[in-house]
Motif scaffolding. Structure first.
Motif, short mmCIF file in Angstrom:
data_model
loop_
_atom_site.label_atom_id
_atom_site.label_comp_id
_atom_site.label_asym_id
_atom_site.label_seq_id
_atom_site.Cartn_x
_atom_site.Cartn_y
_atom_site.Cartn_z
N UNK A 124 36.08 34.44 -16.87
CA UNK A 124 34.78 35.06 -17.82
C UNK A 124 33.79 35.64 -16.91
N UNK A 125 33.16 35.22 -15.70
CA UNK A 125 32.40 35.62 -15.11
C UNK A 125 32.62 36.98 -14.41
N UNK A 126 33.92 37.04 -13.91
CA UNK A 126 34.50 38.31 -13.46
C UNK A 126 34.39 39.25 -14.34
N UNK A 127 34.58 38.93 -15.46
CA UNK A 127 34.49 39.98 -16.80
C UNK A 127 33.28 40.44 -17.22
N UNK A 128 32.30 39.90 -16.56
CA UNK A 128 30.96 40.15 -17.05
C UNK A 128 30.24 39.48 -18.15
N UNK A 129 30.91 38.07 -18.25
CA UNK A 129 30.61 37.60 -19.61
C UNK A 129 29.82 36.20 -19.42
N UNK A 130 29.06 35.90 -20.21
CA UNK A 130 28.46 34.44 -20.05
C UNK A 130 29.66 33.51 -20.45
N UNK A 131 29.42 32.22 -19.59
CA UNK A 131 30.79 31.43 -19.95
C UNK A 131 29.94 29.96 -20.21
N UNK A 132 30.61 29.23 -20.96
CA UNK A 132 30.09 27.85 -21.42
C UNK A 132 31.33 26.83 -21.03
N UNK A 133 31.17 25.95 -20.47
CA UNK A 133 32.11 25.01 -20.25
C UNK A 133 32.04 23.80 -21.08
N UNK A 134 33.24 23.24 -21.77
CA UNK A 134 33.35 22.02 -22.20
C UNK A 134 34.01 20.98 -21.55
N UNK A 135 33.70 19.64 -21.82
CA UNK A 135 34.63 18.65 -21.30
C UNK A 135 35.93 18.63 -21.86
N UNK A 136 36.69 18.32 -21.25
CA UNK A 136 38.19 18.30 -21.81
C UNK A 136 38.33 17.66 -23.10
N UNK A 137 39.09 18.18 -24.10
CA UNK A 137 39.27 17.67 -25.24
C UNK A 137 40.57 16.74 -25.27
N UNK A 138 40.38 15.37 -25.67
CA UNK A 138 41.13 14.39 -25.61
C UNK A 138 41.06 13.82 -24.45
N UNK A 139 40.17 14.13 -23.32
CA UNK A 139 39.99 13.48 -22.22
C UNK A 139 40.60 14.05 -21.03
N UNK A 140 41.49 15.08 -21.32
CA UNK A 140 42.22 15.72 -20.15
C UNK A 140 43.52 15.24 -19.68
N UNK A 141 44.10 16.04 -18.61
CA UNK A 141 45.46 15.65 -18.36
C UNK A 141 45.71 14.47 -17.48
N UNK A 142 46.72 14.13 -17.32
CA UNK A 142 47.21 12.87 -16.54
C UNK A 142 47.77 13.14 -15.12
N UNK A 143 48.26 14.48 -14.81
CA UNK A 143 49.10 14.71 -13.78
C UNK A 143 48.29 14.49 -12.51
N UNK A 144 48.95 14.29 -11.29
CA UNK A 144 48.20 14.46 -10.26
C UNK A 144 47.46 15.63 -9.82
N UNK A 145 47.91 16.95 -10.17
CA UNK A 145 47.40 18.26 -9.94
C UNK A 145 46.11 18.27 -10.78
N UNK A 146 46.12 17.74 -12.35
CA UNK A 146 44.90 17.80 -12.89
C UNK A 146 43.69 17.17 -12.29
N UNK A 147 44.03 15.88 -11.58
CA UNK A 147 43.07 15.07 -11.12
C UNK A 147 42.57 15.59 -9.93
#
Length: 169
Positions: A124-147
């Motif tokens: 979003x920033x590279x495209x010149x936009x403002x970017x808002x981040x949210x906490x992961x819906x449902x708590x997020x993933x469970x894979x080692x890569x996600x963590x």
């Protein structure tokens, strides 16, 4: 800074029409996985349907942009009756720019909303936009890569205090 969100929210539903009006936002580019739903949820739940309906009623233009495959994204976006782009190749800025163009708005009027630093925030920033981040819906993933990714994102995430101040889930 490219990797720091402009605002951070604990839950997507904290972004309401009144807040968007105060921020002069007329359009949102929305991620799906862990922004609007858990990755394993095929269709939007009632809370997200209500959230999207309220924004539509306030004349906020919405566009779904996801790196996920076409079947997942099309099914989810169609359930909300929203335009979409799958296989978005985030963080490359092209798909964000195409979303802004599709909404027929100026970049200054659009905010990208997502849950990841290295795709949503950076793209979003590279495209010149403002970017808002949210906490992961449902708590997020469970894979080692996600963590691992979450651990690497933490300094950038915590560079912004949450706007909503309290968890909704």
């Amino acid at each position: 800074m490219l990797l720091v969100p402009d605002k951070r929210f604990l839950h997507i539903a904290s972004i309401n029409a009144g807040f968007l009006a105060r921020e002069h936002v007329k359009g949102l580019v929305l991620d799906i996985d862990y922004t609007l739903a858990d990755r394993s949820t095929p269709l939007p739940d009632s809370e997200i349907q209500t959230f999207i309906t309220a924004l539509k009623q306030a004349d906020i233009r919405l566009y779904v942009l996801s790196n996920n495959h076409h079947n997942r994204v099309s099914r989810f976006a169609r359930a909300l009756q929203l335009p979409y782009r799958a296989n978005g190749l985030k963080p490359f800025p092209l798909a964000f720019s195409l979303a802004v163009k599709a909404m027929n708005l100026r970049k200054e009027e659009v905010v990208a909303v997502g849950d990841q630093i290295y795709t949503d925030v950076l793209g979003g920033h590279l495209a010149g936009l403002r970017v808002w981040m949210v906490s992961p819906y449902g708590g997020g993933g469970h894979s080692p890569f996600y963590h691992l990714r979450r651990m690497l994102e933490k300094p950038f995430i915590h560079a912004r205090a949450p706007e909503d101040g309290q968890a909704h889930r």
